[in-house]
Scaffold this active site. Structure first.
Site, PDB file in Angstrom:
ATOM      1  N   GLN A   1       8.187   5.457   7.379  1.00  0.00           N
ATOM      2  CA  GLN A   1       9.592   5.174   7.040  1.00  0.00           C
ATOM      3  C   GLN A   1       9.829   5.220   5.525  1.00  0.00           C
ATOM      4  O   GLN A   1      10.637   4.459   4.988  1.00  0.00           O
ATOM      5  CB  GLN A   1      10.004   3.812   7.590  1.00  0.00           C
ATOM      6  CG  GLN A   1      10.381   3.825   9.067  1.00  0.00           C
ATOM      7  CD  GLN A   1      11.543   4.784   9.376  1.00  0.00           C
ATOM      8  OE1 GLN A   1      12.467   4.956   8.585  1.00  0.00           O
ATOM      9  NE2 GLN A   1      11.487   5.416  10.535  1.00  0.00           N
ATOM     10  N   SER A   2       9.130   6.093   4.825  1.00  0.00           N
ATOM     11  CA  SER A   2       9.232   6.127   3.370  1.00  0.00           C
ATOM     12  C   SER A   2      10.611   6.581   2.875  1.00  0.00           C
ATOM     13  O   SER A   2      11.078   7.669   3.223  1.00  0.00           O
ATOM     14  CB  SER A   2       8.157   7.073   2.823  1.00  0.00           C
ATOM     15  OG  SER A   2       8.401   7.335   1.462  1.00  0.00           O
ATOM     16  N   ASN A   3      11.227   5.745   2.037  1.00  0.00           N
ATOM     17  CA  ASN A   3      12.479   6.145   1.379  1.00  0.00           C
ATOM     18  C   ASN A   3      12.198   7.178   0.300  1.00  0.00           C
ATOM     19  O   ASN A   3      12.993   8.075   0.051  1.00  0.00           O
ATOM     20  CB  ASN A   3      13.143   4.934   0.714  1.00  0.00           C
ATOM     21  CG  ASN A   3      13.445   3.838   1.704  1.00  0.00           C
ATOM     22  OD1 ASN A   3      14.149   4.051   2.681  1.00  0.00           O
ATOM     23  ND2 ASN A   3      12.874   2.650   1.483  1.00  0.00           N
TER      24      ASN A   3
END
Ligand SMILES: *Cc1c(COP(=O)(O)O)cnc(C)c1O
Length: 342
Positions: A74-76
């Protein structure tokens, strides 16, 4: 070296707003303001955009055809790298560390929409490993995969530029050094005096840049970091690592600033069980901010950071001084949260 001379692509040439959280401020001795870097320009916003202006400026100068970067599923940072690289016509390869989800949601869904070439770096027999070993082995696998993909494209004659997780590299720090002076001049225009600037700390180059910025511009606004990860253990261990990181940047840019461990103020009480694992006070903070002010933070970064700010306000840590919360973005991750937890 002056950061004005660094190559930059302009992705956020508008100042993000600073707003007062009127309803929440009534509950505490201190007022709370929020700097809306969740509204930074592109790809649904977030702190990585400021770093990427300079990182992609550097990549373009080096004539990169492809950037490869990595992060959690879920890396921004990965999502925003793809978005920003699209603007300048560079292809992104995303290495997501962890198992491929059965359904792409939140940031992973956006990575797909934005057209990244997505790979998952995963390992077998995870159940048998301690959390520490698991994270270490996953990181090693991510690193291996990045190198493998890099050599593959280089063999095809492409110029590949690797961006470390979180955009933690010397060009990136210019983003939040600039933000320091942006915040300072905005607060002066608004005639507001803030003594503290609170932000979440992951890979740590945001807080490192803010600490350097505070010294460069002598703003008197103390950066405070709320840790959202605990793989190194205590706040003290992180402060020592950030000190080394800062020393590296000062040397790289040849800046003569006196920054000591005392300048690096971190809190490790709001991380919960670990990076990416929702914490009870973080979930409460998400609902409190949403229900009092209509603003959205997430369970991985900004919810935990805001939980820290609320608790420190309750304990009168800030006395009657004004506090500015840096909203670093991250709300897309919330669409991956199990709603039963709320
Ligand atoms: C990456 C990130 C942070 C932390 O920034 P670092 O520079 O990695 O410490 C905080 N909030 C959000 C939403 C992020 O994506």
């Amino acid at each position: 070296m002056n950061i004005k001379d660094l190559p930059r692509i302009e992705l956020c040439n508008v100042k993000t707003p600073i707003e007062k959280l009127n309803n929440l401020s009534k509950e505490f001795k201190n007022n709370i303001y929020i700097k809306r870097d969740d509204l930074l320009g592109i790809g649904l916003g977030g702190n990585k955009v400021r770093k990427l202006e300079y990182i992609l400026g550097d990549a373009l100068e080096k004539k990169a055809d492809i950037v490869i970067t990595s992060g959690g599923v879920q890396s921004n940072h990965v999502r925003l790298t793809v978005a920003c690289a699209n603007r300048v016509g560079i292809k992104t390869v995303a290495v997501l560390v962890g198992s491929e989800p059965s359904k792409y949601k939140g940031n992973t869904l956006l990575d797909k929409v934005l057209g990244a070439e997505i790979h998952f770096a995963d390992i077998k027999n995870k159940e048998e490993l301690s959390t520490g070993d698991l994270n270490r082995l996953l990181d090693e696998e991510g690193e291996r995969l990045v190198q493998e993909i890099k050599s593959k494209y280089e063999k095809e004659g492409k110029i590949v530029y690797v961006i470390p997780g979180g955009g933690k590299m010397p060009p990136g720090i210019a983003g939040y050094i600039n933000a320091t002076s942006e915040i300072y001049s905005q607060l002066q225009e608004l005639r507001i005096n803030c003594d503290y600037l609170v932000t979440g700390v992951g890979t740590s180059s945001t807080i490192a840049s803010l600490i350097i910025g505070e010294k460069l511009y002598n703003t008197g606004i103390k950066p405070l970091g709320i840790l959202v990860t605990n793989t190194l253990g205590s706040a003290k261990a992180y402060a020592e690592r950030i000190k080394t990181e800062i020393d590296g940047y000062l040397k790289f840019y040849n800046w003569d600033l006196n920054i000591t461990l005392d300048d690096i103020k971190l809190f490790d009480a709001y991380t919960g069980e670990g990076y990416g694992i929702p914490s009870e006070d973080g979930l409460l903070a998400i609902k409190k901010l949403a229900q009092s002010e209509g603003l959205i933070v997430d369970h991985i970064y900004t919810g935990k950071a805001f939980a820290g700010l609320l608790d420190l306000s309750k304990k009168e840590f800030f006395e009657d001084k004004n506090v500015l919360f840096l909203h670093t973005g991250g709300s897309p991750a919330l669409f991956d949260l199990d709603s039963d937890l709320l």
